[in-house]
Design an enzyme around this catalytic site. Structure first.
Site, PDB file in Angstrom:
ATOM      1  N   LYS A 195      -1.244   5.715 -23.815  1.00  0.00           N
ATOM      2  CA  LYS A 195      -1.050   5.898 -25.329  1.00  0.00           C
ATOM      3  C   LYS A 195       0.489   5.706 -25.485  1.00  0.00           C
ATOM      4  O   LYS A 195       0.639   4.513 -25.602  1.00  0.00           O
ATOM      5  CB  LYS A 195      -1.264   7.347 -25.366  1.00  0.00           C
ATOM      6  CG  LYS A 195      -2.988   7.483 -25.523  1.00  0.00           C
ATOM      7  CD  LYS A 195      -3.465   8.461 -24.774  1.00  0.00           C
ATOM      8  CE  LYS A 195      -4.923   8.668 -24.757  1.00  0.00           C
ATOM      9  NZ  LYS A 195      -5.665   8.960 -23.262  1.00  0.00           N
ATOM     10  N   PHE A 204      -9.398  19.755 -25.165  1.00  0.00           N
ATOM     11  CA  PHE A 204      -9.925  18.365 -24.974  1.00  0.00           C
ATOM     12  C   PHE A 204     -10.859  18.189 -24.005  1.00  0.00           C
ATOM     13  O   PHE A 204     -10.929  18.643 -23.210  1.00  0.00           O
ATOM     14  CB  PHE A 204      -8.425  17.466 -24.789  1.00  0.00           C
ATOM     15  CG  PHE A 204      -8.558  15.967 -24.729  1.00  0.00           C
ATOM     16  CD1 PHE A 204      -8.881  15.504 -25.904  1.00  0.00           C
ATOM     17  CD2 PHE A 204      -8.937  15.218 -23.673  1.00  0.00           C
ATOM     18  CE1 PHE A 204      -9.231  14.046 -25.962  1.00  0.00           C
ATOM     19  CE2 PHE A 204      -9.273  13.840 -23.777  1.00  0.00           C
ATOM     20  CZ  PHE A 204      -9.503  13.407 -24.980  1.00  0.00           C
ATOM     21  N   THR A 205     -11.685  17.010 -24.197  1.00  0.00           N
ATOM     22  CA  THR A 205     -12.886  16.868 -23.417  1.00  0.00           C
ATOM     23  C   THR A 205     -12.497  16.885 -22.272  1.00  0.00           C
ATOM     24  O   THR A 205     -13.133  17.679 -21.327  1.00  0.00           O
ATOM     25  CB  THR A 205     -13.331  15.573 -23.891  1.00  0.00           C
ATOM     26  OG1 THR A 205     -12.552  14.598 -24.125  1.00  0.00           O
ATOM     27  CG2 THR A 205     -14.015  15.699 -25.429  1.00  0.00           C
ATOM     28  N   ARG A 237     -15.790  12.907 -33.604  1.00  0.00           N
ATOM     29  CA  ARG A 237     -14.862  14.101 -32.850  1.00  0.00           C
ATOM     30  C   ARG A 237     -15.222  15.254 -33.483  1.00  0.00           C
ATOM     31  O   ARG A 237     -14.891  15.951 -34.458  1.00  0.00           O
ATOM     32  CB  ARG A 237     -13.495  13.911 -33.201  1.00  0.00           C
ATOM     33  CG  ARG A 237     -12.709  12.468 -32.449  1.00  0.00           C
ATOM     34  CD  ARG A 237     -12.300  12.881 -30.935  1.00  0.00           C
ATOM     35  NE  ARG A 237     -13.513  12.829 -30.006  1.00  0.00           N
ATOM     36  CZ  ARG A 237     -13.173  12.494 -28.653  1.00  0.00           C
ATOM     37  NH1 ARG A 237     -11.882  12.243 -28.104  1.00  0.00           N
ATOM     38  NH2 ARG A 237     -14.056  12.757 -27.788  1.00  0.00           N
ATOM     39  N   ASP A 279       0.448  18.510 -22.222  1.00  0.00           N
ATOM     40  CA  ASP A 279      -0.255  17.307 -22.105  1.00  0.00           C
ATOM     41  C   ASP A 279       0.460  16.161 -22.934  1.00  0.00           C
ATOM     42  O   ASP A 279       0.446  16.416 -24.261  1.00  0.00           O
ATOM     43  CB  ASP A 279      -1.936  17.467 -22.959  1.00  0.00           C
ATOM     44  CG  ASP A 279      -2.711  16.208 -23.054  1.00  0.00           C
ATOM     45  OD1 ASP A 279      -1.951  15.296 -22.734  1.00  0.00           O
ATOM     46  OD2 ASP A 279      -3.939  16.348 -22.951  1.00  0.00           O
ATOM     47  N   PHE A 319     -20.558  12.763 -25.453  1.00  0.00           N
ATOM     48  CA  PHE A 319     -20.082  11.773 -26.148  1.00  0.00           C
ATOM     49  C   PHE A 319     -20.202  10.105 -25.947  1.00  0.00           C
ATOM     50  O   PHE A 319     -20.475   9.258 -26.624  1.00  0.00           O
ATOM     51  CB  PHE A 319     -19.103  12.149 -27.058  1.00  0.00           C
ATOM     52  CG  PHE A 319     -17.689  12.177 -26.082  1.00  0.00           C
ATOM     53  CD1 PHE A 319     -17.578  13.257 -25.310  1.00  0.00           C
ATOM     54  CD2 PHE A 319     -16.800  11.101 -26.187  1.00  0.00           C
ATOM     55  CE1 PHE A 319     -16.555  13.392 -24.745  1.00  0.00           C
ATOM     56  CE2 PHE A 319     -15.967  11.339 -25.420  1.00  0.00           C
ATOM     57  CZ  PHE A 319     -15.616  12.372 -24.566  1.00  0.00           C
ATOM     58  N   TYR A 340       1.017  -1.377  -0.095  1.00  0.00           N
ATOM     59  CA  TYR A 340       0.101   0.061   0.010  1.00  0.00           C
ATOM     60  C   TYR A 340       0.875   1.208   0.031  1.00  0.00           C
ATOM     61  O   TYR A 340       0.577   2.354  -0.574  1.00  0.00           O
ATOM     62  CB  TYR A 340      -0.959   0.069   1.177  1.00  0.00           C
ATOM     63  CG  TYR A 340      -1.820   0.940   1.179  1.00  0.00           C
ATOM     64  CD1 TYR A 340      -3.294   0.854   0.653  1.00  0.00           C
ATOM     65  CD2 TYR A 340      -1.569   2.269   1.838  1.00  0.00           C
ATOM     66  CE1 TYR A 340      -4.188   1.991   0.635  1.00  0.00           C
ATOM     67  CE2 TYR A 340      -2.587   3.476   1.739  1.00  0.00           C
ATOM     68  CZ  TYR A 340      -3.761   3.174   1.148  1.00  0.00           C
ATOM     69  OH  TYR A 340      -4.818   4.106   0.934  1.00  0.00           O
TER      70      TYR A 340
HETATM   71  O1  PLI Z   1      -8.236   8.828 -20.908  1.00  0.00           O
HETATM   72  P1  PLI Z   1      -7.395   9.408 -20.063  1.00  0.00           P
HETATM   73  O2  PLI Z   1      -8.148   9.801 -18.812  1.00  0.00           O
HETATM   74  O3  PLI Z   1      -6.283   8.626 -19.832  1.00  0.00           O
HETATM   75  O4  PLI Z   1      -6.738  10.702 -20.633  1.00  0.00           O
HETATM   76  C1  PLI Z   1      -7.429  11.858 -20.984  1.00  0.00           C
HETATM   77  C2  PLI Z   1      -6.609  12.546 -22.139  1.00  0.00           C
HETATM   78  C3  PLI Z   1      -6.021  13.393 -22.015  1.00  0.00           C
HETATM   79  N1  PLI Z   1      -5.312  14.361 -23.231  1.00  0.00           N
HETATM   80  C4  PLI Z   1      -5.365  13.828 -24.271  1.00  0.00           C
HETATM   81  C5  PLI Z   1      -4.850  14.500 -25.416  1.00  0.00           C
HETATM   82  C6  PLI Z   1      -6.141  12.519 -24.379  1.00  0.00           C
HETATM   83  O5  PLI Z   1      -6.303  12.269 -25.752  1.00  0.00           O
HETATM   84  C7  PLI Z   1      -6.815  12.014 -23.393  1.00  0.00           C
HETATM   85  C8  PLI Z   1      -7.582  10.874 -23.543  1.00  0.00           C
HETATM   86  N2  PLI Z   1      -8.081  10.237 -24.861  1.00  0.00           N
HETATM   87  C9  PLI Z   1      -8.749   9.275 -25.294  1.00  0.00           C
HETATM   88  C10 PLI Z   1      -9.378   8.345 -24.451  1.00  0.00           C
HETATM   89  C11 PLI Z   1      -8.683   9.242 -26.758  1.00  0.00           C
HETATM   90  O6  PLI Z   1      -9.218   8.203 -26.960  1.00  0.00           O
HETATM   91  O7  PLI Z   1      -8.230  10.045 -27.476  1.00  0.00           O
END
Ligand code: PLI
Length: 479
Positions: free
Chosen positions: A260, A126-127, A385, A217, A452, A74
C-alpha cells in the site's frame, strides 16, 4: 467535469498499460460467471479497477531501476539490508523480519504472542488480522469509538480508540491474557478513518503502564500521518515523515502490508523493538515465509520496497496528491447524491449500501449486490465491506452483523487520472438512478475462511421479493 480541487500529479507518465471496456452484455455474462463476487472477475473484463489499492500501485522509475540490482542470494542478501535500513529509517523500529505480505507478518506475530484464551483489543477488526488472531486461539475485541460505526458521523478521527472501552476490558480480564492491542491507522473497515496522534499517545500511556504491547498496523500509516497533518490542530505544518516517526515511537511493533503506502506490488514485514520477540519471529519466519533475509520475497522485491518506502516520505506531495484524488472522487459522488461514509478517508471512497439499496435487508447482502451492480453498469470494480467481509463467529458460526454495510472504491496509487475518476462518478450515478431494480443475493457457495474472497452468490428470485423489474434483472434481461 468537476470544479473540486485536485492537486496536479507530482509525476509524469512514462509507461502505460492499455485498458478496454467490454459491452454491458459481456459484463452481465462476466458477473454471472463470477457468482456476483467482484473478486472472481477476470481483470481483463474490468475497465476501472478500484477493487483494492493493495499491490496495484504504479512503481517509479527509481523502483524499477533498483529491481535490476536485486541480490537474489538465498542467505545474507544485501537487498534485505537495504530493506531493513529503509524500515529503520522511515519507521524507527529496531528489528525487521521480512514477509511475503501483511498477513505473513500477522501470522508470525499472532503465533509469537497469542495463546488460547487470550483477548486482543483493536480499533475495529480487519479480516486477515482477526483471522490470524483467532487461528492462534485468541478473541478479537473491538474498542473503537462508537462514531466509527456511524457513516454520518463527522468526527475527524473516527479511528480513535475509546479509552473507556479499553479500560473496562482490562478491569474485566486477567491482564496477562491481553498480549497486545492492534491499532489500524487509518482504519480500513471504518472507511479509511484516521487515528489522532493525541489518541495514540493516550493509548500508549495506558497500555505501557499495564505491560500491554501496542502494535501498529502500518499498511497505510503514511496516509494516517497526512490526515493528522491536515486535521490535528497542533500538527499542521509538520512534515509527514516526522508525524509518522512520532506515531511509531508510541508503539512497540508494527505489522506491515507494504503493498500500500510503499508503492510496491508485493511485500511486507514485521518490525519490533523487543529483541526476544525478534528472535522468535525470525525463527518462525524461516518456518512459514522463508529465511529471515528474504521472507518469501525476491531480492528485487525487497529493493523495490526499500525504494518505495524512501520515496513515500521524501516529499509530502506524494501522499497529499493521493489523498486529494480520493477526496475528489468523494466530492463528485456526494454531488451526484450517492450516500457515502463521512468524512472522506485516506485510501478509498466508501459507499453506504444500506442507504443506497434501502429495499435490500442486510441478510440479502446489499453491499455485495451493489458492488456487482456497479460493475454491470460501468465496468468499475469495487468490493464489498459489510456483512460478507465480516464473516462468522468461529464458535457459534453466527454471522457478524456490522453496522457498516459498504462498497469500497479504493484508488491504486499513481494509476488513474482525473478523467477516470469522473467516469467512475458518472457510472455510479447510473447505478443510483436504477437502484430500485437491484436485487438482494443469497449464498450458493460459502468458504470457511475469509469468505468474501471466494464466495459465490445468486440473485434472490424476484418472485420471493415481488416487483417486475427485479424479476427482469434476476433473469439477466435488463442489459
Ligand atoms: O493483503 P496483505 O496480506 O498484504 O495485508 C493484509 C492487511 C492488513 N492490514 C490492513 C489494514 C489491510 O488493509 C490489509 C490488506 N488489505 C487489502 C488487501 C485491501 O484490499 O484493503
Amino acid at each position: 467535469m468537476s470544479t473540486h480541487e485536485l492537486l496536479p500529479e507530482p509525476y509524469k507518465i512514462k509507461v502505460i498499460e492499455p485498458i478496454q471496456a467490454i459491452s454491458r452484455a459481456q459484463r452481465q455474462a462476466a458477473i454471472d460467471a463470477a457468482g456476483y463476487n467482484t473478486f472472481l472477475l477476470r481483470s481483463d473484463d474490468v475497465y476501472i479497477d478500484l477493487l483494492t489499492d493493495s499491490g496495484t500501485n504504479a512503481m517509479s522509475d527509481s523502483q524499477w531501476a533498483w529491481m535490476m540490482v536485486g541480490d537474489e542470494a538465498y542467505a545474507g542478501s544485501r537487498s534485505f539490508e537495504h530493506l531493513r535500513d529503509a524500515v529503520q529509517q522511515v519507521y524507527g523500529y529496531r528489528y525487521v523480519v521480512p514477509t511475503h505480505q501483511g498477513r505473513g507478518a500477522e501470522h508470525i506475530l499472532s503465533k509469537c504472542l497469542i495463546r488460547p484464551g487470550c483477548v486482543v483489543p483493536g480499533n475495529m477488526y480487519f479480516t486477515t488480522t482477526r483471522l490470524h488472531q483467532e487461528l492462534a486461539g485468541g478473541t478479537f475485541v473491538d474498542v473503537i469509538i462508537d462514531e466509527a460505526h456511524d457513516p454520518d458521523s463527522q468526527h475527524p478521527f473516527k479511528g480513535n480508540v475509546d479509552l473507556e472501552k479499553l479500560e473496562k476490558l482490562t478491569l474485566e480480564m486477567d491482564i496477562s491474557k491481553i498480549p497486545y492491542i492492534t491499532i489500524g491507522a487509518p482504519v480500513n473497515m471504518a472507511g479509511g478513518q484516521p487515528v489522532s496522534l493525541e489518541n495514540l499517545r493516550q493509548v500508549s500511556e495506558f497500555c505501557r503502564a499495564r505491560g500491554i504491547r501496542v502494535v501498529l498496523d502500518a499498511a497505510r500509516a503514511i496516509e494516517n500521518a497526512r490526515l493528522i497533518q491536515e486535521r490535528e490542530a497542533d500538527q499542521a505544518g509538520r512534515p509527514v515523515k516526522d508525524i509518522l516517526r512520532d506515531m511509531c515511537s508510541l508503539t512497540d511493533a508494527c505489522t506491515m502490508s507494504a503493498k500500500k503506502d510503499a508503492f510496491a506490488n508485493i511485500g511486507g514485514f514485521l518490525a519490533v523493538n523487543d529483541e526476544g520477540l525478534f528472535e522468535e519471529a525470525k525463527n518462525l519466519c524461516a518456518v512459514y515465509e522463508g529465511l529471515h533475509t528474504y521472507g518469501g520475497l525476491a531480492g528485487r522485491d525487497m529493493e523495490a520496497l526499500a525504494q518505495g518506502l524512501r520515496e513515500a516520505v521524501e516529499r509530502d506531495e506524494w501522499v497529499a496528491h493521493r489523498i486529494s484524488q480520493v477526496r475528489y472522487l468523494w466530492e463528485n459522488l456526494k454531488e451526484r447524491g450517492i450516500p457515502l461514509v463521512h468524512p472522506c478517508g485516506g485510501h478509498a471512497v466508501f459507499v453506504d449500501a444500506r442507504r443506497f439499496l434501502t429495499h435490500v435487508p442486510q441478510s440479502h447482502y446489499p453491499a455485495q449486490s451493489l458492488s456487482a451492480a456497479i460493475y454491470l453498469d460501468s465496468g468499475v470494480r469495487g468490493m464489498e465491506r459489510g456483512i460478507v467481509s465480516a464473516g462468522r463467529d468461529p464458535e457459534t458460526r453466527q454471522e457478524h452483523e456490522p453496522e457498516l454495510e459498504l462498497v469500497r472504491l479504493a484508488l491504486p496509487r499513481r494509476v488513474y487520472t482525473q478523467s477516470h475518476l469522473d467516469f467512475v462518478a458518472d457510472g455510479l450515478r447510473k447505478t443510483w438512478l436504477r437502484r430500485d431494480e437491484i436485487p438482494g443475493l443469497k449464498f450458493v457457495f460459502e468458504p470457511r475462511y475469509l469468505r468474501f474472497f471466494q464466495a459465490r452468490f445468486a440473485p434472490i428470485a424476484a418472485k420471493a421479493r415481488g416487483g417486475k423489474r427485479e424479476a427482469a434483472l434476476a433473469r439477466g434481461k435488463q442489459g
